[in-house]
Design a protein around this motif. Structure first.
Motif, PDB file in Angstrom:
ATOM      1  N   MET A 249      -6.734   0.717  -1.794  1.00  0.00           N
ATOM      2  CA  MET A 249      -8.648  -0.118  -1.315  1.00  0.00           C
ATOM      3  C   MET A 249      -9.011  -0.700  -1.116  1.00  0.00           C
ATOM      4  O   MET A 249      -9.343  -1.411  -0.215  1.00  0.00           O
ATOM      5  CB  MET A 249      -9.528   1.504  -1.387  1.00  0.00           C
ATOM      6  N   VAL A 250      -8.983  -1.489  -2.537  1.00  0.00           N
ATOM      7  CA  VAL A 250      -9.640  -2.728  -3.122  1.00  0.00           C
ATOM      8  C   VAL A 250      -9.411  -3.922  -2.182  1.00  0.00           C
ATOM      9  O   VAL A 250      -9.434  -4.777  -1.518  1.00  0.00           O
ATOM     10  CB  VAL A 250     -10.417  -2.916  -3.895  1.00  0.00           C
ATOM     11  N   VAL A 251      -7.706  -3.798  -2.999  1.00  0.00           N
ATOM     12  CA  VAL A 251      -6.512  -5.028  -3.226  1.00  0.00           C
ATOM     13  C   VAL A 251      -6.153  -4.886  -1.677  1.00  0.00           C
ATOM     14  O   VAL A 251      -5.803  -5.911  -1.196  1.00  0.00           O
ATOM     15  CB  VAL A 251      -5.839  -4.882  -4.816  1.00  0.00           C
ATOM     16  N   THR A 252      -4.646  -3.870  -1.710  1.00  0.00           N
ATOM     17  CA  THR A 252      -4.068  -4.165  -0.177  1.00  0.00           C
ATOM     18  C   THR A 252      -4.429  -3.368   0.676  1.00  0.00           C
ATOM     19  O   THR A 252      -3.702  -4.318   1.185  1.00  0.00           O
ATOM     20  CB  THR A 252      -2.611  -3.879  -1.248  1.00  0.00           C
ATOM     21  N   LEU A 253      -4.845  -2.599   1.336  1.00  0.00           N
ATOM     22  CA  LEU A 253      -5.646  -2.040   3.168  1.00  0.00           C
ATOM     23  C   LEU A 253      -5.925  -3.020   3.091  1.00  0.00           C
ATOM     24  O   LEU A 253      -5.338  -3.067   4.537  1.00  0.00           O
ATOM     25  CB  LEU A 253      -6.185  -0.669   1.860  1.00  0.00           C
ATOM     26  N   PRO A 254      -6.223  -3.584   2.923  1.00  0.00           N
ATOM     27  CA  PRO A 254      -6.810  -4.198   4.326  1.00  0.00           C
ATOM     28  C   PRO A 254      -5.999  -5.835   4.790  1.00  0.00           C
ATOM     29  O   PRO A 254      -6.421  -5.846   6.380  1.00  0.00           O
ATOM     30  CB  PRO A 254      -8.320  -5.377   3.321  1.00  0.00           C
ATOM     31  N   ARG A 255      -5.212  -5.945   4.073  1.00  0.00           N
ATOM     32  CA  ARG A 255      -3.830  -6.934   4.269  1.00  0.00           C
ATOM     33  C   ARG A 255      -2.899  -5.824   5.069  1.00  0.00           C
ATOM     34  O   ARG A 255      -2.302  -6.931   6.057  1.00  0.00           O
ATOM     35  CB  ARG A 255      -3.345  -7.282   3.189  1.00  0.00           C
ATOM     36  N   ASP A 256      -2.854  -4.595   4.991  1.00  0.00           N
ATOM     37  CA  ASP A 256      -1.800  -3.813   5.154  1.00  0.00           C
ATOM     38  C   ASP A 256      -2.076  -2.856   5.852  1.00  0.00           C
ATOM     39  O   ASP A 256      -0.865  -2.601   6.820  1.00  0.00           O
ATOM     40  CB  ASP A 256      -0.591  -2.740   3.968  1.00  0.00           C
ATOM     41  N   PHE A 257      -2.973  -2.799   6.500  1.00  0.00           N
ATOM     42  CA  PHE A 257      -4.288  -2.240   7.625  1.00  0.00           C
ATOM     43  C   PHE A 257      -3.457  -2.573   9.195  1.00  0.00           C
ATOM     44  O   PHE A 257      -3.038  -2.982   9.818  1.00  0.00           O
ATOM     45  CB  PHE A 257      -5.346  -1.697   7.660  1.00  0.00           C
ATOM     46  N   GLN A 258      -2.424  -0.976   9.471  1.00  0.00           N
ATOM     47  CA  GLN A 258      -1.988  -1.674  11.077  1.00  0.00           C
ATOM     48  C   GLN A 258      -2.733  -0.290  11.832  1.00  0.00           C
ATOM     49  O   GLN A 258      -2.309  -0.168  13.145  1.00  0.00           O
ATOM     50  CB  GLN A 258      -0.533  -1.168  11.035  1.00  0.00           C
TER      51      GLN A 258
ATOM     52  N   SER B  39       0.977  -1.169   0.270  1.00  0.00           N
ATOM     53  CA  SER B  39       0.331   0.038   0.241  1.00  0.00           C
ATOM     54  C   SER B  39       0.869   1.419  -0.055  1.00  0.00           C
ATOM     55  O   SER B  39       0.250   2.118  -0.429  1.00  0.00           O
ATOM     56  CB  SER B  39      -1.310   0.005   0.882  1.00  0.00           C
ATOM     57  N   PHE B  40       2.033   0.870   0.700  1.00  0.00           N
ATOM     58  CA  PHE B  40       2.368   2.324   0.541  1.00  0.00           C
ATOM     59  C   PHE B  40       3.830   2.330  -0.868  1.00  0.00           C
ATOM     60  O   PHE B  40       3.508   3.536  -1.546  1.00  0.00           O
ATOM     61  CB  PHE B  40       4.222   1.801   1.496  1.00  0.00           C
ATOM     62  N   ARG B  41       3.717   1.662  -0.989  1.00  0.00           N
ATOM     63  CA  ARG B  41       4.288   1.606  -2.532  1.00  0.00           C
ATOM     64  C   ARG B  41       3.399   2.093  -3.755  1.00  0.00           C
ATOM     65  O   ARG B  41       3.964   3.461  -4.195  1.00  0.00           O
ATOM     66  CB  ARG B  41       4.590   0.122  -3.326  1.00  0.00           C
TER      67      ARG B  41
END
Length: 359
Positions: free
Chosen positions: A327-336, A133-135
């Motif tokens: 928002m759809v793909v990476t954020l749910p995994r990366d959210f801290q 998500s950061f990238r």
């Protein structure tokens, strides 16, 4: 000497922004962090107006006669502007030196607060760059730099070229028109975006990124109108909308980033955002725009700068698409961030709990 001074100024700025962003993030929780950054960036926009107005007034005086004891020192106007704002900066530095203290880091386990941060520079950089998500946020930030740079540095010249002959505008008229509506929209977007993101993010992890997407979806058609229309009222509305969209995005740029990186790497993440934008955009963008405007496009169209402005709707659209993918793909995994509802079922449970607490 001027080049060396500019390099040193750039080094100072590159140190200040990541440190200040991480300090603000540590002082506020995710409940009100976007609003805090909106207010901080509002002060930056006010500073642009103040520095532009009074710096220009100082520089307009050819020579300032400064009494130094029995002698009088002659100082060029543009140097006096540097000296005055430099003195203000020294005053702020002394105040911060006396009153500013390192705050406790929010969103980190309590047992981690007591010890020093032992994460080295390269490990910190690696941890940040390892987050997908950061990238995506970094590429979006670079694309946004193109649009903002085009608005800030080229829009006044474009209006001067368009309205100098038709409406007898001088540089002051063009600069004022290119600044006023954009700044009103940006300030409005900063406050609205901060409040909306804090409210929305309390209900879903997608909240802050969703506000950023809305911002770019507003910017894309607005910048297209700015580059193609010569109607003053329509241009004013388009600039107001473009500023609003930029404000919605900027108020959540750092806060969305802080939700996907380790709290111990917040300053590193902001530094990498700025580094990426500088390398990917600011190192070449303005010279290339000037070259295109004055060589290739000018022979094909009298509205070459308007064409380049209109083309900025492309990076704005790409930025919205990248954020939607994140928002759809990476954020749910990366959210801290803090424990918040990640889907509709969890949102319904949270709302039911809030109703019971209210009762």
């Amino acid at each position: 000497d001027m080049l060396l001074g500019r390099v040193l100024l750039g080094i100072g700025q590159s140190c200040v922004v990541p440190a200040m962003a991480s300090i603000i993030a540590d002082c506020f929780t995710d409940r009100n962090r976007s609003r805090a950054f909106g207010i901080y960036l509002f002060s930056y926009n006010c500073a642009l107006v103040v520095a532009g107005k009074y710096g220009g007034r100082l520089a307009d005086t050819d020579v300032w006669h400064v009494p130094v004891g029995a002698a009088v020192l002659d100082v060029a106007g543009w140097r006096m502007a540097h000296f005055v704002f430099g003195a203000v900066g020294m005053g702020v530095w002394l105040i911060l030196l006396l009153v500013l203290r390192e705050p406790a880091r929010t969103d980190q386990a309590q047992e981690m607060q007591a010890g020093p941060n032992e994460m080295g520079v390269w490990r910190s950089v690696g941890c940040v760059l390892a987050v997908p998500s950061f990238r995506l946020f970094a590429v979006t930030f670079a694309l946004g730099g193109m649009v903002v740079s085009m608005i800030q540095f080229w829009l006044p010249r474009y209006y001067y070229e368009v309205f100098h002959l038709t409406r007898d505008w001088d540089l002051e008229d063009a600069g004022s028109f290119a600044t006023l509506w954009i700044q009103i929209g940006t300030v409005s977007g900063l406050f609205v975006g901060g409040w909306l993101a804090d409210w929305w993010s309390a209900r879903t992890v997608h909240g802050r990124v969703a506000v950023q997407i809305i911002g770019w979806l507003v910017v894309a058609p607005s910048i297209l109108v700015i580059g193609t229309s010569h109607a003053i009222p329509l241009l004013a509305v388009a600039m107001l909308a473009a500023g609003l969209g930029v404000g919605l995005y900027q108020s959540n740029t750092w806060t969305a980033t802080f939700e996907v990186v380790d709290p111990a790497t917040r300053a590193t993440a902001v530094g990498l955002l700025n580094l990426g934008s500088g390398v990917l955009v600011h190192s070449w963008f303005d010279p290339v725009i000037g070259w295109l405007n004055e060589t290739i496009l000018v022979s094909r169209s009298s509205n070459s700068l308007g064409m380049l402005l209109a083309c900025m709707s492309v990076p704005a659209t790409i930025a919205a698409a990248l954020l939607a993918f994140a928002m759809v793909v990476t954020l749910p995994r990366d959210f801290q961030g803090a424990n918040r509802p990640r889907n509709l079922a969890q949102m319904i449970r949270v709302l039911n709990n809030l109703r019971r607490n209210d009762r």
